[in-house]
Design a protein around this motif. Structure first.
Motif, PDB file in Angstrom:
ATOM      1  N   GLU A 107     -10.899   7.537   9.717  1.00 51.49           N
ATOM      2  CA  GLU A 107      -9.212   8.613   9.854  1.00 51.49           C
ATOM      3  C   GLU A 107      -7.988   7.313  11.352  1.00 51.49           C
ATOM      4  O   GLU A 107      -7.761   7.887  11.545  1.00 51.49           O
ATOM      5  CB  GLU A 107      -9.431  10.305  10.852  1.00 51.49           C
ATOM      6  N   ARG A 108      -8.880   7.280  12.189  1.00 53.31           N
ATOM      7  CA  ARG A 108      -8.501   6.419  13.400  1.00 53.31           C
ATOM      8  C   ARG A 108      -8.206   5.025  12.502  1.00 53.31           C
ATOM      9  O   ARG A 108      -7.415   4.843  13.052  1.00 53.31           O
ATOM     10  CB  ARG A 108      -8.818   6.118  14.267  1.00 53.31           C
ATOM     11  N   ILE A 109      -8.932   4.530  11.462  1.00 50.15           N
ATOM     12  CA  ILE A 109      -8.239   3.712  11.045  1.00 50.15           C
ATOM     13  C   ILE A 109      -6.587   4.113  10.647  1.00 50.15           C
ATOM     14  O   ILE A 109      -6.242   3.291  10.528  1.00 50.15           O
ATOM     15  CB  ILE A 109      -9.376   2.287  10.828  1.00 50.15           C
ATOM     16  N   SER A 110      -7.270   4.830   9.630  1.00 51.13           N
ATOM     17  CA  SER A 110      -5.980   5.597   9.232  1.00 51.13           C
ATOM     18  C   SER A 110      -4.142   5.316  10.024  1.00 51.13           C
ATOM     19  O   SER A 110      -2.931   5.245   9.476  1.00 51.13           O
ATOM     20  CB  SER A 110      -5.865   6.067   8.452  1.00 51.13           C
ATOM     21  N   ARG A 111      -4.731   5.507  11.125  1.00 49.73           N
ATOM     22  CA  ARG A 111      -3.781   6.005  12.151  1.00 49.73           C
ATOM     23  C   ARG A 111      -2.763   4.910  12.112  1.00 49.73           C
ATOM     24  O   ARG A 111      -1.284   5.128  12.713  1.00 49.73           O
ATOM     25  CB  ARG A 111      -3.875   6.958  13.362  1.00 49.73           C
ATOM     26  N   CYS A 112      -3.686   3.556  12.229  1.00 50.49           N
ATOM     27  CA  CYS A 112      -2.774   2.492  12.840  1.00 50.49           C
ATOM     28  C   CYS A 112      -1.761   1.699  11.506  1.00 50.49           C
ATOM     29  O   CYS A 112      -1.284   0.936  11.685  1.00 50.49           O
ATOM     30  CB  CYS A 112      -4.404   1.726  13.368  1.00 50.49           C
ATOM     31  N   LEU A 113      -2.149   2.385  10.428  1.00 45.80           N
ATOM     32  CA  LEU A 113      -1.989   1.665   9.258  1.00 45.80           C
ATOM     33  C   LEU A 113      -0.052   2.919   9.164  1.00 45.80           C
ATOM     34  O   LEU A 113       0.210   3.928   8.904  1.00 45.80           O
ATOM     35  CB  LEU A 113      -2.705   1.530   7.556  1.00 45.80           C
ATOM     36  N   ARG A 114       0.609   1.175   8.557  1.00 47.93           N
ATOM     37  CA  ARG A 114       2.518   1.975   8.808  1.00 47.93           C
ATOM     38  C   ARG A 114       2.072   2.762   6.535  1.00 47.93           C
ATOM     39  O   ARG A 114       0.737   2.783   5.579  1.00 47.93           O
ATOM     40  CB  ARG A 114       3.243   1.014   7.907  1.00 47.93           C
ATOM     41  N   PRO A 115       2.935   3.522   6.477  1.00 46.79           N
ATOM     42  CA  PRO A 115       2.950   4.660   5.582  1.00 46.79           C
ATOM     43  C   PRO A 115       2.933   3.047   3.527  1.00 46.79           C
ATOM     44  O   PRO A 115       3.437   2.105   4.311  1.00 46.79           O
ATOM     45  CB  PRO A 115       4.263   4.920   4.984  1.00 46.79           C
ATOM     46  N   GLY A 116       1.393   3.330   3.317  1.00 45.69           N
ATOM     47  CA  GLY A 116       1.262   1.710   2.256  1.00 45.69           C
ATOM     48  C   GLY A 116       0.631   0.985   2.503  1.00 45.69           C
ATOM     49  O   GLY A 116       0.608  -0.152   1.969  1.00 45.69           O
ATOM     50  N   GLY A 117       0.014   1.294   3.884  1.00 44.78           N
ATOM     51  CA  GLY A 117      -0.710   0.103   4.040  1.00 44.78           C
ATOM     52  C   GLY A 117      -1.868  -0.017   3.768  1.00 44.78           C
ATOM     53  O   GLY A 117      -2.828   1.147   2.769  1.00 44.78           O
TER      54      GLY A 117
END
Length: 209
Positions: A146-156
């Motif tokens: 979940e924390r990794i997902s927060r760091c990614l731009r949409p479509g990352g």
């Protein structure tokens, strides 16, 4: 990178051979000895080839977060291939080693931050997150994702490399069937083998079972 060797706590790996074009253009034979720098460069090449089809922009224009970056060799390899790399490493000695390595190799587009995802402030700023042999060793993999997902731009894109818990030979300690055991028996096995005192950092990767 020819002059760089891992410190004593980086057992079993050394970096005493320069990176060459041959290592960038073709995979070595399995029997060839491989240095830490060469392995990092090969990981970077594998990451690029894997995530490139899913990115909305060229990999060379991407901003990459390397989670649990260790000694920094993969981050350097990524730095040759993309716009910017942030290497996030919780272990202070490894983070300092990475800074010296990156300084010596003049990688201006690679930055090292000592810390964990829990306190990492950036949100939706990375195109790629690299999690190389880290997720199987954290106490709460779901929360880490979940924390990794927060760091990614949409479509990352997240690149995950996780040890196979059912593989007979443990990838960290190179002992047969270690990951099959409960933590208490795994710790005893490690002590008897003279490898470590505790298996608390052992592979906890999920399996289909």
């Amino acid at each position: 990178l020819a002059a760089w060797t891992l410190p004593a706590y980086g057992t079993g790996v050394s970096s005493n051979t320069a990176l060459t074009a041959a290592w960038r253009n073709q995979l070595p034979e399995v029997t060839c000895p491989i240095t830490a720098a060469e392995r990092g460069d090969l990981y970077a090449k594998q990451i690029k080839l894997t995530v490139r089809p899913y990115l909305s922009r060229p990999f060379g224009d991407s901003r990459v977060l390397d989670v649990g970056s260790g000694y920094g060799f993969t981050a350097v390899g990524l730095g040759y291939r993309c716009r910017e790399v942030v290497a996030l490493e919780p272990h202070p000695e490894r983070a300092n080693y990475s800074r010296r390595l990156i300084g010596e190799t003049n990688m201006a587009n690679v930055k090292v931050r000592q810390g964990t995802l829990e306190y990492f402030p950036e949100r939706q700023t990375f195109d790629v997150a690299v999690v190389n042999n880290v997720l199987g060793y954290v106490s709460d993999p779901q929360r880490a994702l979940e924390r990794i997902s927060r760091c990614l731009r949409p479509g990352g894109v997240a690149f995950l490399m996780i040890p196979n818990r059912l593989w007979p030979l443990d990838q960290q300690y190179h002992l047969p069937f270690l990951s099959y055991l409960p933590r208490s028996l795994g710790s005893l096995y490690l002590r008897l083998a003279g490898k470590a005192l505790d298996y608390s950092q052992g592979n906890r990767g999920a399996t289909y079972l």
